[in-house]
Design an enzyme around this catalytic site. Structure first.
Site, PDB file in Angstrom:
ATOM      1  N   GLY A 247      33.470  67.842  -6.027  1.00 45.14           N
ATOM      2  CA  GLY A 247      32.522  68.562  -7.082  1.00 45.14           C
ATOM      3  C   GLY A 247      33.264  69.407  -8.161  1.00 45.14           C
ATOM      4  N   PRO A 287      38.336  65.448  -3.843  1.00 41.28           N
ATOM      5  CG  PRO A 287      40.183  65.949  -4.746  1.00 41.28           C
ATOM      6  CD  PRO A 287      39.669  66.060  -3.317  1.00 41.28           C
ATOM      7  N   GLY A 288      37.313  63.967  -6.591  1.00 39.60           N
ATOM      8  CA  GLY A 288      37.064  62.551  -7.478  1.00 39.60           C
ATOM      9  C   GLY A 288      37.392  62.862  -9.033  1.00 39.60           C
ATOM     10  NE  ARG A 289      32.679  65.107 -12.441  1.00 40.54           N
ATOM     11  CZ  ARG A 289      31.677  64.379 -12.569  1.00 40.54           C
ATOM     12  NH1 ARG A 289      31.877  63.705 -13.992  1.00 40.54           N
ATOM     13  NH2 ARG A 289      30.468  64.208 -11.966  1.00 40.54           N
ATOM     14  NE  ARG A 326      29.743  61.099 -15.945  1.00 41.22           N
ATOM     15  CZ  ARG A 326      29.626  62.146 -16.391  1.00 41.22           C
ATOM     16  NH1 ARG A 326      30.353  62.348 -17.583  1.00 41.22           N
ATOM     17  NH2 ARG A 326      29.173  63.253 -15.627  1.00 41.22           N
ATOM     18  CE1 TYR A 330      24.170  60.469 -13.300  1.00 36.83           C
ATOM     19  CE2 TYR A 330      26.230  60.372 -14.447  1.00 36.83           C
ATOM     20  CZ  TYR A 330      25.404  59.967 -13.410  1.00 36.83           C
ATOM     21  OH  TYR A 330      25.766  59.121 -12.487  1.00 36.83           O
ATOM     22  CB  CYS A 357      20.056  44.600 -26.794  1.00 37.86           C
ATOM     23  SG  CYS A 357      20.990  43.507 -27.550  1.00 37.86           S
ATOM     24  CD  GLU A 358      18.958  49.849 -22.781  1.00 39.86           C
ATOM     25  OE1 GLU A 358      18.381  50.881 -22.674  1.00 39.86           O
ATOM     26  OE2 GLU A 358      19.129  48.929 -21.868  1.00 39.86           O
ATOM     27  CE1 TYR A 387      31.869  59.347  -9.544  1.00 43.31           C
ATOM     28  CE2 TYR A 387      32.727  61.235 -10.678  1.00 43.31           C
ATOM     29  CZ  TYR A 387      32.329  60.397  -9.453  1.00 43.31           C
ATOM     30  OH  TYR A 387      32.743  61.201  -8.325  1.00 43.31           O
TER      31      TYR A 387
HETATM   32  N1  LLP Z   1      32.624  63.526  -1.505  1.00 46.78           N
HETATM   33  C1  LLP Z   1      31.164  62.977  -1.691  1.00 46.78           C
HETATM   34  C2  LLP Z   1      30.264  62.728  -0.253  1.00 46.78           C
HETATM   35  C3  LLP Z   1      30.794  62.545  -2.830  1.00 46.78           C
HETATM   36  O1  LLP Z   1      29.502  62.205  -2.604  1.00 46.78           O
HETATM   37  C4  LLP Z   1      31.237  62.707  -3.883  1.00 46.78           C
HETATM   38  C5  LLP Z   1      30.570  62.416  -5.225  1.00 46.78           C
HETATM   39  C6  LLP Z   1      32.639  63.208  -4.115  1.00 46.78           C
HETATM   40  C7  LLP Z   1      33.172  63.625  -2.804  1.00 46.78           C
HETATM   41  C8  LLP Z   1      33.242  63.340  -5.186  1.00 46.78           C
HETATM   42  O2  LLP Z   1      32.754  64.582  -6.167  1.00 46.78           O
HETATM   43  P1  LLP Z   1      33.281  64.810  -7.616  1.00 46.78           P
HETATM   44  O3  LLP Z   1      34.875  65.471  -7.098  1.00 46.78           O
HETATM   45  O4  LLP Z   1      33.986  63.461  -8.256  1.00 46.78           O
HETATM   46  O5  LLP Z   1      32.631  65.627  -8.339  1.00 46.78           O
HETATM   47  N2  LLP Z   1      28.309  59.232 -11.145  1.00 46.78           N
HETATM   48  C9  LLP Z   1      28.188  60.944 -11.293  1.00 46.78           C
HETATM   49  C10 LLP Z   1      28.990  61.592 -10.233  1.00 46.78           C
HETATM   50  C11 LLP Z   1      28.307  61.231  -8.713  1.00 46.78           C
HETATM   51  C12 LLP Z   1      28.978  61.709  -7.643  1.00 46.78           C
HETATM   52  C13 LLP Z   1      28.914  61.239  -6.368  1.00 46.78           C
HETATM   53  N3  LLP Z   1      29.531  61.939  -5.179  1.00 46.78           N
HETATM   54  C14 LLP Z   1      28.676  61.252 -12.701  1.00 46.78           C
HETATM   55  O6  LLP Z   1      29.187  60.480 -13.635  1.00 46.78           O
HETATM   56  O7  LLP Z   1      28.716  62.365 -12.927  1.00 46.78           O
END
Ligand code: LLP
Length: 428
Positions: A247, A287-289, A326, A330, A357-358, A387
């Site tokens: 997050g 962490p992902g993002r 995105r 969003y 086409c939008e 993402y």
């Molecule tokens: N853990 C769980 C259980 C999650 O559902 C998520 C993200 C993460 C970790 C990783 O979160 P991050 O560190 O990346 O914030 N598509 C959206 C984001 C969706 C996130 C879903 N879950 C976007 O493009 O902003």
């Protein structure tokens, strides 16, 4: 025009990968490779990742955090990314059988995989068990029933709870609040019921509790609050791991600043110690993002320019919502810059549109670009590493771009560009 509207100081370097540089004319370089060269050899649109930066974000997290790190595959995943995860000895958050499959293909140790999802099918659960995935995080009472049908016991499981925290972020990517499809609700007692069901059953080894409050969160106090709420809730509950989700937000725009991974994990560690949550338990973050967003950027070529005097000027690029949904999903903002002349004054407003086409297919609604931007120029949108590719589509039967990893030794293609044949490969 103020003196900082052009030249090296006007470039928002904090949005670019660590390995980004520039030549004397202002052309963007990634680890010394010019974007012209990359676009000529690989064509556009092109996802470019600084591999070294991905690795150093993992190392920053590992070095500063006392607990475990599980990379959230959903942010960006492919075999090469799985190989980095394996190589850096990071755990993995997988949200589908497909993510588990790619992880295994890239050599991730199955015992390091955490399997999430609010609706895991019996097939997916069976696959996870057969592949000896380390932990299944149970999300619903239906899933408990489904898991009981599987033959191998005891199963290592965790429980996902929704702690009732409203993180300050877009409502679609907020997950910790009571009104959520995810997990067991703390307020109404479901979380406690699920934990006691799983701990009493001989079929399960209930070793973890999981919560995730949302994504693109800038305020570290939300994470502190999460730790505190979990600490109260888990008083007297014995688990090995407390998984706090991901997050951490990143800066997408020139004027945005986000906390670093180091600051984030230190706040979590500190809150874990103070609240007692980490006493006798390991904290885990996902962490992902924050690992991949800034490591990646997209190169596009300008195809058409449409000026509507008094209304708006459009430049259209050769990608759009199929490689970066995105903005449409969003309303997310990005910067767009003229990649071969970053030092030129970026002072004229254009909407950077995609080729779909939008009308809503916009990459950057109000970009500031050089006034004489022309057809054939390269545009870079930084911070597209998370993402973007992972949520890409074939809308309008547009083929997905290639992905390349760059480091000091050059670049390598990690996902090839899709071909026209790919578009009918599954058609019968
Ligand atoms: N853990 C769980 C259980 C999650 O559902 C998520 C993200 C993460 C970790 C990783 O979160 P991050 O560190 O990346 O914030 N598509 C959206 C984001 C969706 C996130 C879903 N879950 C976007 O493009 O902003």
């Amino acid at each position: 025009m103020d003196s900082s509207s052009h030249g090296p100081r006007a470039v928002p370097w904090h949005l670019f990968p660590d390995g980004a540089g520039v030549d004397s004319r202002g052309e963007l370089l990634i680890h010394g490779l010019s974007v012209t060269e990359l676009a000529q050899e690989m064509a556009t649109p092109l996802f470019v990742y600084d591999e070294q930066q991905i690795r150093s974000r993992f190392q920053e997290a590992k070095k500063n955090f006392s607990g475990k790190i599980a990379y959230a595959a959903k942010a960006f995943f492919c075999k090469a990314m799985a190989e980095i995860v394996a190589d850096e000895e990071i755990h993995l958050d997988a949200a589908s059988m497909g993510e588990i499959y790619v992880a295994l293909s890239g050599g991730v140790d199955p015992s390091k995989i955490v399997f999430h999802g609010n609706n895991k099918s019996l097939t997916e659960l069976r696959f996870a068990v057969e592949q000896k995935v380390g932990l299944i995080v149970v999300d619903s009472f239906d899933e408990i029933e489904r898991l009981e049908k599987l033959a191998t016991f005891p199963l290592r499981v965790g429980v996902r709870i929704t702690p009732g925290i409203e993180a300050h972020t877009h409502e679609f990517i907020r997950t910790g609040q009571d009104d959520s499809k995810f997990g067991f609700n703390v307020q109404n007692g479901d979380a406690a019921t699920a934990i006691s069901m799983l701990s009493r059953s001989p079929k399960f080894d209930m070793i973890a509790v999981h919560a995730h409050i949302g994504s693109q969160i800038f305020s570290l106090s939300s994470f502190r609050q999460e730790v505190e709420v979990l600490s109260t809730f888990l008083a007297g509950v014995e688990v090995e791991d407390v998984i706090l989700g991901g997050g951490l937000g990143v800066a997408y725009l020139r004027d945005e600043r986000a906390p670093s991974i180091k600051e984030w994990v230190q706040v979590i560690d500190d809150a874990g110690r103070r609240s007692g949550l980490s006493k006798g338990r390991s904290l885990v973050i996902e962490p992902g993002r924050s690992i991949v967003a800034t490591a990646g950027l997209t190169l596009y070529e300008v195809g058409t320019i449409k000026r509507i005097p008094g209304v708006r000027d459009y430049i259209s690029v050769d990608g759009g919502m199929s490689d970066n949904p995105r903005p449409v999903l969003y309303g997310s903002g990005y910067e767009a810059l003229a990649a071969k002349r970053l030092f030129d004054s970026h002072d004229t407003r254009f909407s950077v549109a995609g080729k779909h086409c939008e009308s809503g297919d916009v990459v950057v609604r109000d970009a500031k670009l050089p006034s004489d931007i022309s057809v054939g120029e390269l545009i870079v949108t930084p911070v597209t590493g998370a993402y973007g590719f992972s949520m890409s589509s074939n809308y309008n039967k547009v083929t997905r771009p290639a992905v390349i990893f760059v480091d000091q030794s050059g670049y390598r293609v990690v996902v090839r560009r899709e071909t026209l044949e790919d578009l009918v490969r599954n058609d019968i």
